[in-house]
Design an enzyme around this catalytic site. Structure first.
Site, PDB file in Angstrom:
ATOM      1  N   LEU A 248       7.792 -57.579  24.772  1.00 51.79           N
ATOM      2  CA  LEU A 248       8.684 -57.539  25.925  1.00 51.79           C
ATOM      3  C   LEU A 248       9.578 -58.775  25.917  1.00 51.79           C
ATOM      4  O   LEU A 248       9.150 -59.848  25.498  1.00 51.79           O
ATOM      5  CB  LEU A 248       7.867 -57.478  27.214  1.00 51.79           C
ATOM      6  CG  LEU A 248       6.902 -56.302  27.315  1.00 51.79           C
ATOM      7  CD1 LEU A 248       6.083 -56.400  28.595  1.00 51.79           C
ATOM      8  CD2 LEU A 248       7.655 -54.989  27.254  1.00 51.79           C
ATOM      9  N   GLY A 249      10.810 -58.612  26.348  1.00 52.67           N
ATOM     10  CA  GLY A 249      11.733 -59.736  26.405  1.00 52.67           C
ATOM     11  C   GLY A 249      12.691 -59.796  25.235  1.00 52.67           C
ATOM     12  O   GLY A 249      13.493 -60.716  25.132  1.00 52.67           O
ATOM     13  N   CYS A 250      12.614 -58.827  24.349  1.00 50.35           N
ATOM     14  CA  CYS A 250      13.538 -58.760  23.220  1.00 50.35           C
ATOM     15  C   CYS A 250      14.594 -57.694  23.517  1.00 50.35           C
ATOM     16  O   CYS A 250      14.260 -56.613  23.992  1.00 50.35           O
ATOM     17  CB  CYS A 250      12.802 -58.385  21.935  1.00 50.35           C
ATOM     18  SG  CYS A 250      11.625 -59.606  21.369  1.00 50.35           S
ATOM     19  N   ALA A 251      15.857 -58.016  23.239  1.00 51.92           N
ATOM     20  CA  ALA A 251      16.924 -57.038  23.445  1.00 51.92           C
ATOM     21  C   ALA A 251      16.775 -55.883  22.455  1.00 51.92           C
ATOM     22  O   ALA A 251      16.928 -54.721  22.812  1.00 51.92           O
ATOM     23  CB  ALA A 251      18.288 -57.700  23.299  1.00 51.92           C
ATOM     24  N   SER A 252      16.461 -56.206  21.206  1.00 48.93           N
ATOM     25  CA  SER A 252      16.154 -55.187  20.209  1.00 48.93           C
ATOM     26  C   SER A 252      14.684 -54.822  20.365  1.00 48.93           C
ATOM     27  O   SER A 252      13.919 -55.560  20.972  1.00 48.93           O
ATOM     28  CB  SER A 252      16.378 -55.735  18.797  1.00 48.93           C
ATOM     29  OG  SER A 252      17.704 -56.139  18.636  1.00 48.93           O
TER      30      SER A 252
END
Length: 143
Positions: free
Chosen positions: A45-49
């Site tokens: 969680l917290g990744c754009a990709s």
């Protein structure tokens, strides 16, 4: 490829386009992740990709656990960042994982200054996830 080789290769490349190409090549060296591992529990969680991390804990030897990680992403450069993060942390004891600051290496390589804020946040999220898994494994070994 080990971390020392990766750092040497980065230092050899002067142009940022070449460094980005090298990151993409690093991503191609990742061991393929089973399709079943591309699930919500492995998703960072917290990744754009989209990024997935699988943690394996080896507690066969007495002492502290050793963690290995597998990872994948749906974006080429991010997949290279996953490969770099795994080169830093995978195969190490939990205590070393918890005391290793990958951000120092990212600064040394110039990546901190050349990554978008979204990618930097994603890298931080990956590192937080790895350290959380290391803390859990270390606590379980003591219990």
């Amino acid at each position: 490829m080990n971390l020392e080789e990766i750092v040497d290769n980065f230092n050899f490349l002067d142009d940022w386009e070449d460094r980005y190409r090298y990151l993409i090549e690093l991503g191609r060296t990742l061991e393929p992740l089973d399709e079943a591992a591309h699930n919500d529990s492995n998703k960072v969680l917290g990744c754009a990709s989209q990024v997935w991390l699988v943690t394996k804990v080896n507690q066969e030897k007495p002492g502290e656990p050793v963690l290995t990680f597998l990872g994948d992403s749906d974006a080429h450069i991010v997949r290279g960042l996953v490969a770099l993060v795994l080169a830093i942390y995978s195969g190490n004891p939990a205590s070393k994982i918890l005391t290793t600051d990958a951000q120092d290496l990212f600064k040394e390589l110039g990546l901190s200054a050349h990554l978008t804020p979204q990618r930097s946040n994603g890298v931080r999220s990956m590192i937080e996830r790895i350290k959380k898994d290391a803390r859990r494994a270390a606590e379980a070994a003591v219990a």
